[in-house]
Motif scaffolding. Structure first.
Motif, mmCIF file in Angstrom:
data_model
loop_
_atom_site.group_PDB
_atom_site.id
_atom_site.type_symbol
_atom_site.label_atom_id
_atom_site.label_comp_id
_atom_site.label_asym_id
_atom_site.label_seq_id
_atom_site.Cartn_x
_atom_site.Cartn_y
_atom_site.Cartn_z
ATOM 1 N N ALA A 328 -72.894 -8.651 -101.910
ATOM 2 C CA ALA A 328 -72.845 -9.887 -102.695
ATOM 3 C C ALA A 328 -72.406 -9.597 -104.123
ATOM 4 C CB ALA A 328 -74.208 -10.569 -102.683
ATOM 5 N N LEU A 329 -72.949 -8.546 -104.724
ATOM 6 C CA LEU A 329 -72.578 -8.190 -106.098
ATOM 7 C C LEU A 329 -71.079 -7.931 -106.205
ATOM 8 C CD1 LEU A 329 -73.454 -7.494 -109.006
ATOM 9 C CD2 LEU A 329 -73.820 -5.144 -108.221
ATOM 10 N N ARG A 330 -70.530 -7.243 -105.233
ATOM 11 C CA ARG A 330 -69.093 -6.930 -105.238
ATOM 12 C C ARG A 330 -68.249 -8.195 -105.042
ATOM 13 N NH1 ARG A 330 -65.377 -6.536 -101.532
ATOM 14 N NH2 ARG A 330 -66.938 -6.908 -99.902
ATOM 15 N N SER A 331 -68.689 -9.098 -104.178
ATOM 16 C CA SER A 331 -67.884 -10.257 -103.798
ATOM 17 C C SER A 331 -67.967 -11.415 -104.784
ATOM 18 C CB SER A 331 -68.311 -10.755 -102.408
ATOM 19 O OG SER A 331 -68.163 -9.734 -101.447
ATOM 20 N N LEU A 332 -69.047 -11.486 -105.557
ATOM 21 C CA LEU A 332 -69.217 -12.595 -106.488
ATOM 22 C C LEU A 332 -68.300 -12.473 -107.701
ATOM 23 C CD1 LEU A 332 -73.109 -12.905 -106.433
ATOM 24 C CD2 LEU A 332 -71.502 -14.713 -105.743
#
Length: 377
Positions: A328-332
């Motif tokens: 999630a951190l990478r994709s946000l």
């Protein structure tokens, strides 16, 4: 793993050297020993159902078996384990629980799943292909095989008995009875959601067999639905979507939202798509079976909604949640948000602060917390 057909090197997927969980257990080894010691003829169409990480089909690859699995991660592990063992491409046929099953089954090997409903669905789907001479052997750890498990084999296929336990594992032997009058397959199962759960109140939810809490709305999801963020998020991911009720709620509340439903279970993603379509939701949605947010472009998502599992089969682990949070951190995009529902005792706020540098409590009750983390910069 040492088998009667030689040693095979097996890993889970994704391969993590720090992961101490094995890609096989005593029930896999017990089944393989039985096949060799009893000289079970592995001829015709050999079908292996529920092979968790490919241990069984990798060991039996020379017999060109067909694997049926509900797990994307399990299927990817199987591909890697087959390649590592030098098995020629195509020697093992890889099917999912959503694919049409083989038309004839001569040997049926079943790794008993955690979900009795999934076992029921798969046995009912395979029953027409089973004949009087089909060899049927199930396997599982003692704690996974119950009276209800044996009754299911007996009700759908024929007379059933069990073996003695070895290393806390047990085998299930079933003698097919072609004259048996089988019940109708009750899956997928639909029901109306209760009131008081936001935009999906009174709406229809569709569940394929094996999906978490398929016969009722679980209390964690019910709590999450009451505390979802408001409209205007843009691109939203329902991560680990299950039957898709959370993503469908977002789409109903905000027709402008673009919702991506992701799960590693083929049954779950089929359920999510059926739930979405059953409610005539406007707007755009995508349904993807895969490894979490792998394949989603970095910085392309506005909101991730997540109810992470804390079990991998029978093992309790936070590895899945950690990978979901890092994905999630990478994709946000900067300013994008991850919203998480979890049991209070799991301490997800600690992980979120470590990753995101922040964690806000949105809502809580004696059992659950809803947490919000924002991607900075």
């Amino acid at each position: 793993m040492t088998t009667p057909w030689g040693e095979v090197e097996l890993t889970r997927f994704p391969d993590d050297p720090r992961d101490r969980l094995r890609a096989w257990d005593a029930s896999d080894a017990y089944l393989l020993r039985h096949l060799a010691e009893e000289k079970v003829p592995l001829t015709g169409t050999v079908v292996v159902v529920g092979d968790r990480w490919g241990a069984l089909v990798t060991a039996l690859a020379e017999h060109r078996p067909t694997q049926i699995t509900d797990s994307f991660l399990g299927q990817e592990a199987t591909r890697a384990n087959l390649a590592r063992a030098g098995v020629e491409p195509g020697a093992v046929r890889l099917l999912t629980t959503q694919d049409p099953p083989p038309e004839r089954v001569d040997v049926l090997l079943v790794r008993v799943p955690k979900s009795l409903a999934l076992l029921e669905d798969q046995l009912l789907r395979l029953a027409p292909a089973v004949h009087a001479d089909t060899v049927v052997v199930g396997t599982g750890m003692v704690k996974e095989i119950h009276t209800s498990t044996l009754q299911l084999f007996e009700r759908i296929l024929g007379p059933t008995r069990t073996s003695l336990a070895r290393q806390k594992a047990r085998l299930v032997f079933c003698t097919p009875d072609p004259a048996l009058e089988r019940p109708a397959n009750p899956w997928p199962y639909s029901y109306a959601l209760p009131d008081g759960v936001g935009a999906v109140s009174g709406r229809t939810v569709v569940n394929h067999a094996g999906v978490f809490c398929a016969e009722r709305l679980d209390i964690g999801t019910r709590f999450f639905l009451r505390h979802l963020p408001g409209p205007g998020a843009g691109r939203v991911v329902d991560l680990g979507c299950g039957n898709g009720v959370v993503g469908t709620a977002v789409a109903l509340a905000d027709p402008a939202a673009e919702v991506l439903f992701v799960d590693e279970s083929y049954q779950a993603v089929a359920s999510a798509e059926a739930t979405y379509k059953a409610n005539g939701v406007p707007g755009h949605a995508e349904f993807r079976v895969g490894d979490g947010l792998a394949g989603v472009a970095p910085g392309s998502v506005d909101l991730v909604l997540n109810n992470p599992p804390f079990h991998s089969h029978q093992a309790t682990t936070d590895a899945v949640a950690w990978r979901m949070f890092t994905g999630a951190l990478r994709s946000l995009r900067p300013g994008g948000e991850l919203w998480v529902i979890g049991n209070r005792h799991l301490g997800y706020h600690v992980k979120l602060r470590r990753l995101f540098g922040n964690s806000e409590l949105v809502a809580s009750d004696p059992k659950f917390v809803v947490l919000r983390a924002v991607k900075r910069g």
